[in-house]
Design a protein around this motif. Structure first.
Motif, PDB file in Angstrom:
ATOM      1  N   GLU A 147       0.820  -1.225   0.000  1.00 48.90           N
ATOM      2  CA  GLU A 147       0.000   0.000   0.000  1.00 48.90           C
ATOM      3  C   GLU A 147       0.847   1.265   0.000  1.00 48.90           C
ATOM      4  O   GLU A 147       0.348   2.352  -0.287  1.00 48.90           O
ATOM      5  N   ILE A 148       2.106   1.156   0.341  1.00 51.09           N
ATOM      6  CA  ILE A 148       2.958   2.328   0.543  1.00 51.09           C
ATOM      7  C   ILE A 148       3.288   2.976  -0.798  1.00 51.09           C
ATOM      8  O   ILE A 148       3.444   2.302  -1.822  1.00 51.09           O
ATOM      9  N   ASN A 149       3.406   4.275  -0.802  1.00 47.12           N
ATOM     10  CA  ASN A 149       3.658   5.009  -2.049  1.00 47.12           C
ATOM     11  C   ASN A 149       5.025   4.663  -2.639  1.00 47.12           C
ATOM     12  O   ASN A 149       5.919   4.145  -1.955  1.00 47.12           O
ATOM     13  N   ASP A 150       5.189   4.969  -3.928  1.00 53.00           N
ATOM     14  CA  ASP A 150       6.380   4.554  -4.676  1.00 53.00           C
ATOM     15  C   ASP A 150       7.672   5.079  -4.065  1.00 53.00           C
ATOM     16  O   ASP A 150       8.684   4.362  -4.038  1.00 53.00           O
ATOM     17  N   THR A 151       7.654   6.309  -3.567  1.00 51.81           N
ATOM     18  CA  THR A 151       8.878   6.903  -3.014  1.00 51.81           C
ATOM     19  C   THR A 151       9.382   6.097  -1.826  1.00 51.81           C
ATOM     20  O   THR A 151      10.571   5.756  -1.748  1.00 51.81           O
ATOM     21  N   ASN A 152       8.482   5.766  -0.899  1.00 52.04           N
ATOM     22  CA  ASN A 152       8.882   5.004   0.278  1.00 52.04           C
ATOM     23  C   ASN A 152       9.142   3.542  -0.044  1.00 52.04           C
ATOM     24  O   ASN A 152      10.016   2.911   0.561  1.00 52.04           O
ATOM     25  N   ILE A 153       8.402   2.995  -1.003  1.00 55.23           N
ATOM     26  CA  ILE A 153       8.658   1.614  -1.422  1.00 55.23           C
ATOM     27  C   ILE A 153      10.080   1.488  -1.956  1.00 55.23           C
ATOM     28  O   ILE A 153      10.804   0.525  -1.652  1.00 55.23           O
ATOM     29  N   LYS A 154      10.520   2.449  -2.757  1.00 53.13           N
ATOM     30  CA  LYS A 154      11.871   2.395  -3.319  1.00 53.13           C
ATOM     31  C   LYS A 154      12.923   2.438  -2.215  1.00 53.13           C
ATOM     32  O   LYS A 154      13.929   1.727  -2.266  1.00 53.13           O
ATOM     33  N   LYS A 155      12.687   3.285  -1.191  1.00 54.61           N
ATOM     34  CA  LYS A 155      13.628   3.367  -0.078  1.00 54.61           C
ATOM     35  C   LYS A 155      13.719   2.025   0.648  1.00 54.61           C
ATOM     36  O   LYS A 155      14.808   1.534   0.955  1.00 54.61           O
ATOM     37  N   LYS A 157      12.746  -1.024  -0.457  1.00 53.56           N
ATOM     38  CA  LYS A 157      13.214  -2.126  -1.298  1.00 53.56           C
ATOM     39  C   LYS A 157      14.717  -2.039  -1.542  1.00 53.56           C
ATOM     40  O   LYS A 157      15.402  -3.065  -1.604  1.00 53.56           O
ATOM     41  N   ALA A 158      15.233  -0.814  -1.642  1.00 49.27           N
ATOM     42  CA  ALA A 158      16.673  -0.659  -1.841  1.00 49.27           C
ATOM     43  C   ALA A 158      17.447  -1.265  -0.684  1.00 49.27           C
ATOM     44  O   ALA A 158      18.562  -1.769  -0.852  1.00 49.27           O
ATOM     45  N   ASP A 159      16.836  -1.255   0.484  1.00 46.80           N
ATOM     46  CA  ASP A 159      17.483  -1.811   1.671  1.00 46.80           C
ATOM     47  C   ASP A 159      17.172  -3.300   1.827  1.00 46.80           C
ATOM     48  O   ASP A 159      18.076  -4.115   1.982  1.00 46.80           O
ATOM     49  N   MET A 160      15.893  -3.664   1.750  1.00 43.53           N
ATOM     50  CA  MET A 160      15.526  -5.039   2.089  1.00 43.53           C
ATOM     51  C   MET A 160      15.977  -6.030   1.034  1.00 43.53           C
ATOM     52  O   MET A 160      16.270  -7.190   1.349  1.00 43.53           O
ATOM     53  N   CYS A 161      16.068  -5.617  -0.220  1.00 45.75           N
ATOM     54  CA  CYS A 161      16.424  -6.550  -1.284  1.00 45.75           C
ATOM     55  C   CYS A 161      17.858  -7.061  -1.156  1.00 45.75           C
ATOM     56  O   CYS A 161      18.217  -8.089  -1.749  1.00 45.75           O
ATOM     57  N   LYS A 162      18.685  -6.351  -0.370  1.00 45.11           N
ATOM     58  CA  LYS A 162      20.043  -6.837  -0.128  1.00 45.11           C
ATOM     59  C   LYS A 162      20.031  -8.183   0.589  1.00 45.11           C
ATOM     60  O   LYS A 162      20.972  -8.972   0.448  1.00 45.11           O
ATOM     61  N   ALA A 163      18.989  -8.423   1.378  1.00 43.69           N
ATOM     62  CA  ALA A 163      18.911  -9.660   2.169  1.00 43.69           C
ATOM     63  C   ALA A 163      18.013 -10.703   1.529  1.00 43.69           C
ATOM     64  O   ALA A 163      17.653 -11.692   2.167  1.00 43.69           O
ATOM     65  N   CYS A 164      17.643 -10.492   0.277  1.00 46.97           N
ATOM     66  CA  CYS A 164      16.716 -11.408  -0.403  1.00 46.97           C
ATOM     67  C   CYS A 164      17.455 -12.215  -1.463  1.00 46.97           C
ATOM     68  O   CYS A 164      18.410 -11.727  -2.079  1.00 46.97           O
ATOM     69  N   ASN A 165      17.019 -13.442  -1.698  1.00 50.81           N
ATOM     70  CA  ASN A 165      17.654 -14.313  -2.685  1.00 50.81           C
ATOM     71  C   ASN A 165      16.937 -14.297  -4.024  1.00 50.81           C
ATOM     72  O   ASN A 165      17.175 -15.155  -4.872  1.00 50.81           O
ATOM     73  N   LYS A 166      16.043 -13.315  -4.224  1.00 53.04           N
ATOM     74  CA  LYS A 166      15.260 -13.284  -5.457  1.00 53.04           C
ATOM     75  C   LYS A 166      15.546 -12.047  -6.292  1.00 53.04           C
ATOM     76  O   LYS A 166      14.673 -11.559  -7.007  1.00 53.04           O
ATOM     77  N   LYS A 167      16.733 -11.522  -6.177  1.00 52.93           N
ATOM     78  CA  LYS A 167      17.055 -10.265  -6.857  1.00 52.93           C
ATOM     79  C   LYS A 167      16.788 -10.329  -8.356  1.00 52.93           C
ATOM     80  O   LYS A 167      16.318  -9.356  -8.951  1.00 52.93           O
ATOM     81  N   ASN A 168      17.074 -11.448  -8.954  1.00 49.19           N
ATOM     82  CA  ASN A 168      16.907 -11.570 -10.409  1.00 49.19           C
ATOM     83  C   ASN A 168      15.651 -12.355 -10.782  1.00 49.19           C
ATOM     84  O   ASN A 168      15.431 -12.646 -11.953  1.00 49.19           O
ATOM     85  N   ASN A 169      14.866 -12.712  -9.816  1.00 47.37           N
ATOM     86  CA  ASN A 169      13.644 -13.483 -10.091  1.00 47.37           C
ATOM     87  C   ASN A 169      12.548 -13.041  -9.128  1.00 47.37           C
ATOM     88  O   ASN A 169      11.944 -13.854  -8.433  1.00 47.37           O
ATOM     89  N   CYS A 170      12.281 -11.742  -9.101  1.00 45.02           N
ATOM     90  CA  CYS A 170      11.366 -11.180  -8.106  1.00 45.02           C
ATOM     91  C   CYS A 170      10.036 -10.798  -8.744  1.00 45.02           C
ATOM     92  O   CYS A 170       9.998 -10.062  -9.739  1.00 45.02           O
TER      93      CYS A 170
END
Length: 361
Positions: A147-155, A157-170
């Motif tokens: 539900e969060i707006n694009d600006t905050n989602i980008k902030k 995701k830029a952080d949480m995706c570092k700890a995710c194993n789906k970077k290229n298959n998300c």
């Protein structure tokens, strides 16, 4: 694979050992409150403390099993809201350290197929700006990440995706299972609030009990929650894990069921005899007793400031004059009290109950 066995076999993110600091008492009482809220649902559950997360709940519904994870964060600082910056703090230090959102996505990576919710619970509201419908996020008690707006989602995701194993298959599957929840408990009165909710829950379940007996069982259950919160995880089998780190719905109901045998209210029995001896009619005593039981519950609400003010005034009036006869003293206090603005909403026998409580307590 049995989900409990999977929880035991998957390595935990960290193991901080036993916890005894006072700052953990909020999450312990929150866990108690959570179990009260789901008690009447069809779900069977086992609640774990300090195992993979602050609180996790394994839910069972017929043949389905799933997990919910809860990080409990309290903040007593002057700031009014939790922001994206707070949630991504330390994220740049990954993997040596992890931010809150990185810890949340770590649970998703480990238990994606079994997870129905990964929650950040805070005593403060969340400020992610406005939603797409122009409403303010800080006015909501529950927010889903998608539900969060694009600006905050980008902030985030830029952080949480570092700890995710789906970077290229998300496919953004995580966005619908990550939640931000505002706890309906404050840092000052949370213990009394949950005790009051337990009393009301018992009333709903038609389980009569005295305040003293209820408080005893409340402390028993809370003590068990603290035990599993503080004990280190066993490296043994599922049975040992359930014994050392979990409370099941069955166990919770067994503790509650101890209250089904009504214990005598010794204080009321003393008051009852004195009221009769000093001239109150039996019908009046019955009316006072009915209001007494209501007051015993309502006075547990720490937010009932009007009741607290009345109690102070009763105590002040009691200091003005003394009587040997409790009926005369009760009526003297009532006549002076009943004209006070805070007292106008209560009937005579409710105020009588408050007065005699102070006289005999």
């Amino acid at each position: 694979m049995d989900l409990t066995k999977k929880l035991l076999s998957v390595p935990e993110r960290e193991n901080a050992g036993a916890r005894s600091s006072n700052r953990f008492t909020f999450q312990q009482v929150w866990a108690f409150d959570y179990m009260l809220k789901v008690l009447e649902s069809n779900l069977d559950f086992a609640l774990f403390m300090e195992f993979h997360d602050d609180v996790i709940v394994l839910n069972r519904l017929e043949n389905e099993e799933y997990i919910e994870f809860f990080q409990i964060k309290t903040d007593a600082k002057d700031s009014r809201y939790i922001t994206s910056s707070f949630i991504t703090k330390n994220g740049s230090k990954y993997p040596e350290k992890m931010s809150i959102i990185q810890k949340m996505i770590d649970e998703f990576v480990k238990f994606e197929d079994d997870t129905r919710g990964i929650h950040l619970v805070s005593n403060k509201s969340f400020d992610f700006g406005k939603f797409q419908d122009d409403t303010e996020s800080k006015n909501r008690s529950k927010i889903t990440l998608n539900e969060i707006n694009d600006t905050n989602i980008k902030k985030l995701k830029a952080d949480m995706c570092k700890a995710c194993n789906k970077k290229n298959n998300c496919n953004d599957e995580c966005l619908s299972v990550i939640y931000f929840d505002v706890a309906d408990l404050d840092l000052v009165s949370y213990d009394d609030t949950v005790m009051g909710r337990m009393i009301r829950k018992l009333e709903d379940m038609n389980i009569p009990s005295t305040i003293e007996r209820t408080r005893s069982i409340y402390n028993t259950i809370l003590g068990e929650i603290r035990r599993i919160n503080n004990v280190e995880k066993s490296t043994g089998c599922v049975e040992e894990l359930m014994k050392s780190k979990a409370i099941s719905k069955t166990e919770f109901l067994q503790w509650i069921s101890r209250l089904k045998v009504e214990m005598p209210d010794d204080l009321w029995n003393q008051i009852h005899l004195s009221l009769i001896t000093d001239g109150f009619k039996p019908l009046e005593v019955n009316k006072i007793h009915r209001e007494w039981k209501k007051y015993q519950i309502e006075r547990m609400n720490i937010e009932a400031l009007g009741l607290q003010e009345i109690v102070k005034k009763i105590q002040n009036i009691m200091g003005e004059k003394d009587f040997d006869n409790c009926k005369e003293w009760t009526e003297y206090i009532y006549n002076k009290l009943s004209i006070e603005p805070e007292a106008l909403i209560y009937n005579r026998y409710y105020l009588y109950a408050m007065i005699v409580k102070e006289m005999f307590d």
